[in-house]
Design a protein around this motif. Sequence first.
Motif, PDB file in Angstrom:
ATOM      1  N   ALA A 298      -5.369   2.329   6.630  1.00  0.00           N
ATOM      2  CA  ALA A 298      -5.467   0.934   6.189  1.00  0.00           C
ATOM      3  C   ALA A 298      -6.359   0.107   7.107  1.00  0.00           C
ATOM      4  O   ALA A 298      -7.091  -0.777   6.640  1.00  0.00           O
TER       5      ALA A 298
ATOM      6  N   CYS B 134      -1.427   4.347   4.211  1.00  0.00           N
ATOM      7  CA  CYS B 134      -1.227   3.395   5.319  1.00  0.00           C
ATOM      8  C   CYS B 134      -1.950   3.814   6.595  1.00  0.00           C
ATOM      9  O   CYS B 134      -2.385   2.964   7.373  1.00  0.00           O
TER      10      CYS B 134
ATOM     11  N   THR C 289      -2.797  -6.945   5.715  1.00  0.00           N
ATOM     12  CA  THR C 289      -2.069  -5.764   6.182  1.00  0.00           C
ATOM     13  C   THR C 289      -1.785  -4.848   4.992  1.00  0.00           C
ATOM     14  O   THR C 289      -2.451  -4.906   3.974  1.00  0.00           O
ATOM     15  N   ASP C 290      -0.765  -3.994   5.147  1.00  0.00           N
ATOM     16  CA  ASP C 290      -0.445  -3.064   4.066  1.00  0.00           C
ATOM     17  C   ASP C 290       0.520  -3.665   3.044  1.00  0.00           C
ATOM     18  O   ASP C 290       0.940  -2.978   2.109  1.00  0.00           O
ATOM     19  N   ARG C 291       0.861  -4.941   3.202  1.00  0.00           N
ATOM     20  CA  ARG C 291       1.730  -5.627   2.240  1.00  0.00           C
ATOM     21  C   ARG C 291       1.182  -7.029   2.003  1.00  0.00           C
ATOM     22  O   ARG C 291       0.655  -7.666   2.931  1.00  0.00           O
TER      23      ARG C 291
ATOM     24  N   LEU D 194       0.837  -1.187   0.000  1.00  0.00           N
ATOM     25  CA  LEU D 194       0.000   0.000   0.000  1.00  0.00           C
ATOM     26  C   LEU D 194       0.879   1.246   0.000  1.00  0.00           C
ATOM     27  O   LEU D 194       1.831   1.336   0.773  1.00  0.00           O
TER      28      LEU D 194
ATOM     29  N   GLU E 118       2.503   4.687   0.917  1.00  0.00           N
ATOM     30  CA  GLU E 118       2.657   5.229   2.268  1.00  0.00           C
ATOM     31  C   GLU E 118       1.563   6.227   2.615  1.00  0.00           C
ATOM     32  O   GLU E 118       1.116   6.306   3.758  1.00  0.00           O
TER      33      GLU E 118
END
Length: 450
Positions: A212, A209, A257-259, A204, A206
């Motif tokens: 998120a 984030c 998550t963001d990854r 995602l 920055e």
Amino acid sequence: SVNESNNGASRSSSQSTIHPLLGSVVSCDESSWVFESRLPGPGAQFLLDHRVGNTILFPGSAFVELAMAAASHVFPDAETSQLQVRQLELHRALPLHAERSTCVQLIVSRPTPGRMTFELFSLGDDNTNSAKVLHSTGEVEVVPPEKVESKSANEVTLWESGQSVRTDDLYKKFASRGLRYGPEFQAVQRVQLHDSQVDCQAALPESLCADADRYHFHPVLLDACFQGLGPLLEHQVSNVSYLPVHIDRVQLLGRVTDRLQSRIELREENGSTAPSISADVSVFCPDGGLVAKIDGLRLQPLSSMGSLSANIPSGPKASQVDVKFRENLEAAANEEKPVMVTGFLQRQVMQVLRRQEDEIPAPDQNLFQLGIDSLLSMELVEDINQGLGIRIPPETLLLYPAIDQLSAELLKYVEAEKKANEPGQIKQGEDESSHPWLASFQPRPDADLR
């Protein structure tokens, strides 16, 4: 069993925002809810970075998030892993605007315990039902905990030997075909292509984030999974652009998550001449644990919508080129031609929509908000081509959705057709690269790909 919130008094209408896309509850009773939001809102400005041509389109991934967000509200005691989105149909593109917000309503019904159905509508500028347009339908089922698929199931080994694809090349290729992903939708970081599958890694941006945690599966990350199909489709099928139109099932088995990493596999029933492509997507957290599955993702190629033409409703059509209009158009002064083509297009739109003579659409009106769907767009394109003696592809309506925008583009086609018929010129079909639509998809060296 899942304890559902079914006390009407405790679910009184609230104007507080419960989700950046879903908005707030504006009405509810024992078995139905109406959620309303204005998009793109303050927490969803990233939507402006999802464009097809000059049109901001609500991404297919965001329809999934809307369904999950609504289900979490309707079934507050169910774990996210128990909620399965099923038979998600994207009926009509949802265009958004940078200069103003669009009112969107998600109407939810709960016909039986543990199951809900939903319909997504956009409203007209006056926020009434007079211009209500259906964009998506589907359902969500609450699965008993013992039937939730194990996170360890379907373990795969990612990043085995394959062909790497540079992400900057990926987004340049998208842009050259009219899929203009801005910075906040450029989440793909790594792509590796295999025979009938592709591995994708995404993060995602920055700037997104901080919000998120407000999402079950952030639309930017899910869209990145869909984007990973790009090089696979080019390798397997043809050199065209695809958009999602249907998903059989979505299930979240863990926290996204963001990854993430994903494995995307084409289904075996896809053929080289298939009008649509189906795939399955498995999503993993950075350490390899399975967190989501998307089964039966179906994508439609923009350039093959002609396969639907057999289902176009019958109606009056132009049987041949309007020779008199073409002659008058060619003889008119340059400043008169845009007005003439706009008038021609307004008449064609009225004919396709079966409108009365006093219901002339305004030049700045959006075709899709007027009620032009995928089937009617084929009818409109056919009428335009027959009436003007030109050849525009169905994608043109997505790239130039307003009547005045499309009129300006049609005039370019008319001029190109005229030049092609001059002595010594190459005719259309002998050199496809001379086609004005193809030329418009070639990015200029200084083009802003945002």
